[in-house]
Design an enzyme around this catalytic site. Structure first.
Site, PDB file in Angstrom:
ATOM      1  N   HIS A 201     -11.511   3.769  21.707  1.00 29.50           N
ATOM      2  CA  HIS A 201     -11.289   4.454  20.432  1.00 29.50           C
ATOM      3  C   HIS A 201     -11.762   3.611  19.255  1.00 29.50           C
ATOM      4  O   HIS A 201     -12.357   4.132  18.310  1.00 29.50           O
ATOM      5  CB  HIS A 201      -9.797   4.794  20.259  1.00 29.50           C
ATOM      6  N   TYR A 211      -5.462  11.980  14.901  1.00 31.47           N
ATOM      7  CA  TYR A 211      -4.563  12.324  16.012  1.00 31.47           C
ATOM      8  C   TYR A 211      -3.952  13.710  15.881  1.00 31.47           C
ATOM      9  O   TYR A 211      -3.673  14.369  16.873  1.00 31.47           O
ATOM     10  CB  TYR A 211      -3.483  11.240  16.200  1.00 31.47           C
ATOM     11  N   GLU A 253      -4.389   0.434  18.246  1.00 30.50           N
ATOM     12  CA  GLU A 253      -5.733   0.458  17.643  1.00 30.50           C
ATOM     13  C   GLU A 253      -5.728  -0.262  16.302  1.00 30.50           C
ATOM     14  O   GLU A 253      -6.683  -0.971  15.973  1.00 30.50           O
ATOM     15  CB  GLU A 253      -6.232   1.916  17.510  1.00 30.50           C
TER      16      GLU A 253
HETATM   17  C1  HEM Z   1      -3.063  10.808  22.633  1.00 27.38           C
HETATM   18  C2  HEM Z   1      -4.288  11.214  22.364  1.00 27.38           C
HETATM   19  C3  HEM Z   1      -5.521  10.758  23.091  1.00 27.38           C
HETATM   20  C4  HEM Z   1      -5.724  10.483  24.410  1.00 27.38           C
HETATM   21  C5  HEM Z   1      -4.717  10.560  25.548  1.00 27.38           C
HETATM   22  C6  HEM Z   1      -7.110  10.085  24.555  1.00 27.38           C
HETATM   23  C7  HEM Z   1      -7.710   9.711  25.731  1.00 27.38           C
HETATM   24  C8  HEM Z   1      -8.979   9.233  25.866  1.00 27.38           C
HETATM   25  C9  HEM Z   1      -9.580   8.733  27.094  1.00 27.38           C
HETATM   26  C10 HEM Z   1      -8.882   8.665  28.445  1.00 27.38           C
HETATM   27  C11 HEM Z   1     -10.826   8.338  26.813  1.00 27.38           C
HETATM   28  C12 HEM Z   1     -11.847   7.728  27.782  1.00 27.38           C
HETATM   29  C13 HEM Z   1     -11.781   6.219  27.706  1.00 27.38           C
HETATM   30  C14 HEM Z   1     -12.744   5.552  28.659  1.00 27.38           C
HETATM   31  O1  HEM Z   1     -12.374   5.352  29.797  1.00 27.38           O
HETATM   32  O2  HEM Z   1     -13.869   5.251  28.230  1.00 27.38           O
HETATM   33  C15 HEM Z   1     -11.048   8.590  25.409  1.00 27.38           C
HETATM   34  C16 HEM Z   1     -12.227   8.364  24.767  1.00 27.38           C
HETATM   35  C17 HEM Z   1     -12.484   8.806  23.499  1.00 27.38           C
HETATM   36  N1  HEM Z   1     -11.589   9.376  22.619  1.00 27.38           N
HETATM   37 FE1  HEM Z   1      -9.652   9.731  22.955  1.00 27.38          FE
HETATM   38  N2  HEM Z   1      -7.720  10.146  23.334  1.00 27.38           N
HETATM   39  C18 HEM Z   1      -6.789  10.555  22.418  1.00 27.38           C
HETATM   40  C19 HEM Z   1      -6.984  10.734  21.078  1.00 27.38           C
HETATM   41  C20 HEM Z   1      -8.215  10.695  20.464  1.00 27.38           C
HETATM   42  C21 HEM Z   1      -8.449  10.994  19.098  1.00 27.38           C
HETATM   43  C22 HEM Z   1      -7.397  11.337  18.042  1.00 27.38           C
HETATM   44  C23 HEM Z   1      -9.776  10.918  18.890  1.00 27.38           C
HETATM   45  C24 HEM Z   1     -10.464  11.197  17.591  1.00 27.38           C
HETATM   46  C25 HEM Z   1     -11.511  11.946  17.470  1.00 27.38           C
HETATM   47  C26 HEM Z   1     -10.389  10.516  20.144  1.00 27.38           C
HETATM   48  C27 HEM Z   1     -11.714  10.288  20.361  1.00 27.38           C
HETATM   49  C28 HEM Z   1     -12.246   9.689  21.474  1.00 27.38           C
HETATM   50  C29 HEM Z   1     -13.636   9.297  21.605  1.00 27.38           C
HETATM   51  C30 HEM Z   1     -14.704   9.478  20.529  1.00 27.38           C
HETATM   52  C31 HEM Z   1     -13.791   8.744  22.864  1.00 27.38           C
HETATM   53  C32 HEM Z   1     -15.083   8.250  23.512  1.00 27.38           C
HETATM   54  C33 HEM Z   1     -15.687   9.439  24.211  1.00 27.38           C
HETATM   55  C34 HEM Z   1     -17.115   9.280  24.614  1.00 27.38           C
HETATM   56  O3  HEM Z   1     -17.508   8.190  25.035  1.00 27.38           O
HETATM   57  O4  HEM Z   1     -17.813  10.306  24.505  1.00 27.38           O
HETATM   58  N3  HEM Z   1      -9.403  10.404  21.080  1.00 27.38           N
HETATM   59  N4  HEM Z   1      -9.902   9.128  24.854  1.00 27.38           N
END
Ligand code: HEM
Length: 261
Positions: A201, A211, A253
């Site tokens: 993130h 969020y 974060e």
């Molecule tokens: C409780 C809430 C959230 C959970 C459980 C969550 C979960 C995750 C997970 C599991 C990943 C993959 C990590 C990895 O192994 O590389 C990820 C990536 C990511 N998350 Fe979240 N996330 C949350 C909230 C958010 C929020 C608020 C944003 C804002 C836009 C966000 C944006 C992203 C982005 C940009 C990535 C990278 C994706 C990519 O590489 O295309 N997430 N998140």
């Protein structure tokens, strides 16, 4: 920390008068120090400057250094000048007018603490949804991204859209949500997942205010996919549970952003 005068966890002293600089018009502010808990800022207001009534999410104190102004707090007018100390509880409406050039230090106190638990009833409800999340998790997260990208197309820039197309990012999110549902009462067990996601993130510049957008999209997707199973009770439990997880990520974060700055 960028743009602050002193470094957190390092002793520091100064004479505030040496830091005071008045702009010709308006406000000049200098963050003296910022750590995980507090932010100490020197405000210098040019004569005649007004700050309209507003509220703050955090408790705050004001200490007058020099000059003269009027602070209106909860409708009561307080003369603000050298030596005046004011405590402003979070959410208390306040406004300010500088009658002369005016300098004061504003301290914003602790960030809201991460809630350490959710109610036993919520834990039970969330755990009861785990088998459904195992089965339909990816349908839910695919729908969630669909809703989010439709309502907030600008957020696509932060994502790797190939990982959306091939389903790998929805799969990663579904896994994380399922792990959370099974370990909501044992966040220690989720530590490595939380670390990995929080670092990703930070790499992708996720911000605390994003969020709520993800939460709304996720809850809507659960409703869409789970249908009747997503009762008001279940949805209320997931709303509470999401809030806790969001706070855990936001706090971690924040620490990583501070270390990297
Ligand atoms: C409780 C809430 C959230 C959970 C459980 C969550 C979960 C995750 C997970 C599991 C990943 C993959 C990590 C990895 O192994 O590389 C990820 C990536 C990511 N998350 Fe979240 N996330 C949350 C909230 C958010 C929020 C608020 C944003 C804002 C836009 C966000 C944006 C992203 C982005 C940009 C990535 C990278 C994706 C990519 O590489 O295309 N997430 N998140």
């Amino acid at each position: 920390m960028a743009n602050t005068i002193a470094t957190p966890n390092t002793a520091y002293n100064t004479h505030l008068q040496d830091l005071i600089e008045y702009p010709e018009k308006g406000i000049l502010s200098k963050v003296i120090l910022k750590d995980e808990n507090c932010q100490y800022t020197l405000f210098c207001l040019a004569k005649g400057t007004e700050i309209e009534e507003h509220t703050s999410a955090r408790n705050a104190t004001v200490v007058g250094i020099e000059g003269a102004g009027k602070l209106t707090l909860n409708g009561e007018e307080i003369a603000l000048n050298s030596g005046v100390f004011v405590f402003m509880p979070a959410q208390a409406p306040h406004a300010l007018k500088a009658d002369e050039n005016l300098a004061f230090v504003l301290t914003l106190s602790e960030q809201s603490q991460v809630k350490k638990y959710v109610s036993p009833q919520t834990i039970e409800l969330i755990k009861s949804t785990a088998p459904l999340l195992k089965k339909q998790g990816q349908e839910i997260t695919k729908r969630m991204y669909e809703i989010m990208f439709e309502n907030h197309p600008e957020v696509k820039e932060q994502f790797n859209m190939n990982d959306q197309k091939d389903g790998s990012q929805p799969a990663r999110l579904a896994n994380a949500i399922y792990s959370y549902a099974t370990h909501i009462d044992d966040l220690e067990a989720l530590k490595s997942m939380i670390e990995k996601v929080a670092h990703r993130h930070v790499q992708t510049h996720v911000q605390p205010e994003q969020y709520s957008m993800v939460g709304e999209s996720l809850l809507q997707a659960m409703k869409d996919i789970l249908g009747e199973v997503a009762t008001d009770e279940v949805m209320a439990a997931w709303k509470e549970a999401y809030q806790l997880l969001a706070e855990v990520f936001i706090k971690r974060e924040h620490q990583i952003y501070e270390q990297d700055a």
